[in-house]
Design a protein around this motif. Sequence first.
Motif, short mmCIF file in Angstrom:
data_model
loop_
_atom_site.label_atom_id
_atom_site.label_comp_id
_atom_site.label_asym_id
_atom_site.label_seq_id
_atom_site.Cartn_x
_atom_site.Cartn_y
_atom_site.Cartn_z
N GLY A 75 20.48 100.89 -21.46
CA GLY A 75 20.88 102.25 -21.80
C GLY A 75 22.27 102.63 -21.31
N GLY A 76 22.96 101.72 -20.71
CA GLY A 76 24.32 102.00 -20.24
C GLY A 76 24.40 102.40 -18.78
N GLY A 77 23.26 102.44 -18.09
CA GLY A 77 23.29 102.79 -16.68
C GLY A 77 23.31 101.55 -15.79
N LEU A 78 22.98 101.76 -14.55
CA LEU A 78 22.95 100.68 -13.58
C LEU A 78 21.59 100.64 -12.89
CD1 LEU A 78 26.44 100.91 -11.79
CD2 LEU A 78 25.69 99.15 -13.39
N ARG A 79 21.11 99.44 -12.62
CA ARG A 79 19.90 99.26 -11.84
C ARG A 79 20.25 98.43 -10.61
NH1 ARG A 79 14.26 96.15 -13.56
NH2 ARG A 79 13.23 96.45 -11.55
N VAL A 80 19.80 98.88 -9.47
CA VAL A 80 20.12 98.20 -8.22
C VAL A 80 19.00 97.24 -7.87
CG1 VAL A 80 20.64 98.47 -5.77
CG2 VAL A 80 21.51 100.14 -7.40
N HIS A 81 19.34 95.96 -7.74
CA HIS A 81 18.39 94.93 -7.34
C HIS A 81 18.64 94.54 -5.89
CE1 HIS A 81 16.80 94.16 -11.40
NE2 HIS A 81 18.04 94.29 -11.83
N PRO A 96 16.33 84.59 -6.90
CA PRO A 96 17.63 85.17 -6.50
C PRO A 96 17.60 86.68 -6.31
CG PRO A 96 17.96 83.48 -8.15
CD PRO A 96 16.48 83.67 -8.05
N LEU A 97 16.82 87.38 -7.14
CA LEU A 97 16.65 88.83 -6.98
C LEU A 97 15.20 89.09 -6.63
CD1 LEU A 97 18.71 90.13 -10.05
CD2 LEU A 97 19.47 89.83 -7.68
N LEU A 98 14.94 89.65 -5.44
CA LEU A 98 13.59 89.80 -4.93
C LEU A 98 12.70 90.63 -5.84
CD1 LEU A 98 14.18 90.31 -1.10
CD2 LEU A 98 13.26 88.30 -2.25
N ASP A 99 13.27 91.69 -6.41
CA ASP A 99 12.47 92.60 -7.22
C ASP A 99 12.48 92.22 -8.70
OD1 ASP A 99 15.19 93.18 -7.36
OD2 ASP A 99 14.83 95.27 -7.94
N SER A 100 12.99 91.03 -9.00
CA SER A 100 13.07 90.60 -10.39
C SER A 100 12.72 89.12 -10.50
CB SER A 100 14.48 90.87 -10.95
OG SER A 100 14.59 90.45 -12.28
N PRO A 101 11.43 88.78 -10.56
CA PRO A 101 11.04 87.36 -10.62
C PRO A 101 11.67 86.61 -11.79
CG PRO A 101 9.13 88.77 -10.20
CD PRO A 101 10.28 89.68 -10.54
N GLU A 102 11.94 87.32 -12.88
CA GLU A 102 12.52 86.65 -14.04
C GLU A 102 13.96 86.21 -13.78
OE1 GLU A 102 12.87 91.15 -14.61
OE2 GLU A 102 11.35 89.69 -13.96
N SER A 103 14.56 86.66 -12.67
CA SER A 103 15.94 86.25 -12.37
C SER A 103 16.03 84.76 -12.10
CB SER A 103 16.47 87.03 -11.17
OG SER A 103 15.75 86.70 -9.99
#
Length: 259
Positions: A189-195, A210-217
Motif C-alpha cells: 500500500g505504499g507504507g512501511l512495515r517494521v520487522h 533472517p526476520l524473526l516476525d516473518s518466517p517466509e523471509s
Amino acid sequence: MRSLSLAGTHFRLAARQRALWIVSFALALLSITITVNPGLSFETDNPTALALTAQMLALLPPIAYAAAFTDLAAEAERLGISEIEASAPVLSFELVAARVAGSLAAMALPSAGVLLFCAGGQMLHGNAWAMPQAAFLLIGIVLPSALIAASLSAFAGSFLPRAFARIAAIVAWIGVLFLTVFVPTPTAGGGLRVHIAANPVAQAFFGSTPLLDSPESAATVAAATPLESVVLLALELAIAVALIAAAGAIARRRAYRRR
C-alpha cells in the motif's frame, strides 16, 4: 585469583543497585513472554525457540544496563581514588576488565537465570543439548549485547551528570536497536512495515529466519553464515572496548582539568 577477587568486589558493588537489578529482572521475565511460535521456549524442545528468548534478552534487559553503568569508567575519578588505583600492583587493563566483568555479571544474572530456566524446560521436553545451547547463546548473543549497552552507559557517564547520562545512554541504546534490529520494509500500500532482524549468531547456528516476525523471509533473504556471525560478534566486542577505553580517557582528562 587476583582478577577473580577484583571482579567479585565489583560484582558486590554493582549488586547494591537493587532498583536497577529489579528492573533488569522484570525485563528478563518479560523477554520470556515474547514469541513468534505457538508456545513459550520452555514449553518445547525447539532450539530456535531458545534462540528467540536469547535475542529478546539481548534487546530488553540492556535498557536497564544502559542506566546502570554510568559510573563504570568515571567512578574512580568521581570518588577521588584514581591515584590509589594507579599505585596498586595491578595492571590498568586488568583493573578495568575486572570492573567490567564483575559489574556486568551482577546485572546480567537475571537474564542468565531466565535463559537457563528455559533450557531446563527444554530438557524436560526432550532437548538433551539445551544447557550447552543456552550457554552458547548467553556468550554469543546476550552478553555481547549487554556489553554494548554498558559501554554506551560508561561513555555517556564519562562527560555527563549521572541523571542525564542515564537518559542519554537509554536513548542511545534504543537508537542502536533502530539502526541494527528494526528493519523497515515497504508494503504493497505504499507504507512501511517494521520487522525484527534475527541475530546473526541465531541465524547461523540455530536456524532462525533472517526476520524473526516473518518466517517466509527465509525464502527471500540469505541467512548469515557462521563466518559472518563471528566477524560481526568481534566487531561488537571491539566497539564496546573502544567505548570503554574512550570513556576512561575522557573521565581522566576531566578530572585532571579540575585539579
